[in-house]
Scaffold this motif. Sequence first.
Motif, PDB file in Angstrom:
ATOM      1  N   UNK A  83      51.588  55.133 115.433  1.00 21.38           N
ATOM      2  CA  UNK A  83      50.138  55.768 115.567  1.00 21.38           C
ATOM      3  C   UNK A  83      50.262  57.225 115.663  1.00 21.38           C
ATOM      4  N   UNK A  84      49.101  58.052 115.322  1.00 18.09           N
ATOM      5  CA  UNK A  84      48.811  59.342 115.474  1.00 18.09           C
ATOM      6  C   UNK A  84      47.340  59.501 115.840  1.00 18.09           C
ATOM      7  N   UNK A 134      50.966  63.736 111.807  1.00 17.44           N
ATOM      8  CA  UNK A 134      51.276  65.338 111.611  1.00 17.44           C
ATOM      9  C   UNK A 134      52.903  65.514 111.365  1.00 17.44           C
ATOM     10  N   UNK A 135      53.709  64.539 110.693  1.00 15.74           N
ATOM     11  CA  UNK A 135      55.158  64.765 110.463  1.00 15.74           C
ATOM     12  C   UNK A 135      55.556  64.716 109.329  1.00 15.74           C
ATOM     13  N   UNK A 136      56.791  65.248 109.020  1.00 18.85           N
ATOM     14  CA  UNK A 136      57.608  65.391 107.907  1.00 18.85           C
ATOM     15  C   UNK A 136      59.110  65.113 108.150  1.00 18.85           C
ATOM     16  N   UNK A 137      59.740  64.436 107.367  1.00 18.66           N
ATOM     17  CA  UNK A 137      61.026  63.990 107.443  1.00 18.66           C
ATOM     18  C   UNK A 137      61.970  64.754 106.225  1.00 18.66           C
ATOM     19  N   UNK A 142      57.174  68.774 112.661  1.00 19.97           N
ATOM     20  CA  UNK A 142      55.631  68.815 113.108  1.00 19.97           C
ATOM     21  C   UNK A 142      54.679  69.539 112.486  1.00 19.97           C
ATOM     22  N   UNK A 143      53.699  69.297 111.620  1.00 20.09           N
ATOM     23  CA  UNK A 143      52.710  70.211 110.904  1.00 20.09           C
ATOM     24  C   UNK A 143      52.316  71.032 111.642  1.00 20.09           C
ATOM     25  N   UNK A 167      50.030  66.347 118.517  1.00 21.85           N
ATOM     26  CA  UNK A 167      51.046  66.296 117.490  1.00 21.85           C
ATOM     27  C   UNK A 167      52.477  65.971 117.998  1.00 21.85           C
ATOM     28  N   UNK A 168      52.903  66.646 119.269  1.00 23.29           N
ATOM     29  CA  UNK A 168      54.249  66.504 119.582  1.00 23.29           C
ATOM     30  C   UNK A 168      54.276  64.975 120.047  1.00 23.29           C
TER      31      UNK A 168
END
Length: 177
Positions: A38-39, A45-48, A84-85, A104-105
Amino acid sequence: MEKFIELAKKRGSCRAFTDKAVEKELLLSCVEAASLAPSACNSQPWKFTIVTDPEKRKELAELTHDTGFNQWADKAPAFIVVSEDAHPAVIKSVADRYGESRFSEGDVGMATAYLLLQAEELGLGSCVIGTFVDAKVKRLLGISEADTARAIIALGYPAEAPRPKKRKGVEEIAKII
Ligand SMILES: Cc1cc2nc3c(=O)[nH]c(=O)nc-3n(C[C@H](O)[C@H](O)[C@H](O)COP(=O)(O)O)c2cc1C
């Protein structure tokens, strides 16, 4: 598939890996699991950044040595860096009241937990590494300067037995009102 609580109990930080490379599909499956977390406002707001290239892995592992720990990371066959974006797509009224990055965090933390649990489910060992200089990691991996690298996750096939969990008891941390 096992019960969630069993999976959660079984997952433990793994800091010793066999030389076996981790299949790309498994690493992508960990990212897929993370993407299901969930966000806030479903902002995701994530990238991998998946790192398997030997030279990049070596350089990344060196960036985790800052505190004199984490030498074990030199032998990790793969890493996933979670970033984190800078500008999460949260609803304007939420952003206006709380700030666009307020959640976001936490969101990135939840995604990271999903990723670790999927790794466990797939028979992979994993360990979060938090001690690194964000700017150096971003420069090495070509992550946008505006974003924040939050965690480096080492992954591989485990070469050590899990340790018993040390946790505060539920009665110590929970309150029912
Ligand atoms: C944000 C974060 C940063 C961490 N950084 C490191 C690290 O730099 N090196 C390391 O060996 N373990 C690191 N860990 C792993 C913790 O030490 C570990 O999760 C904790 O002791 C609980 O043990 P368990 O994961 O086996 O349940 C980190 C964990 C988190 C969540």
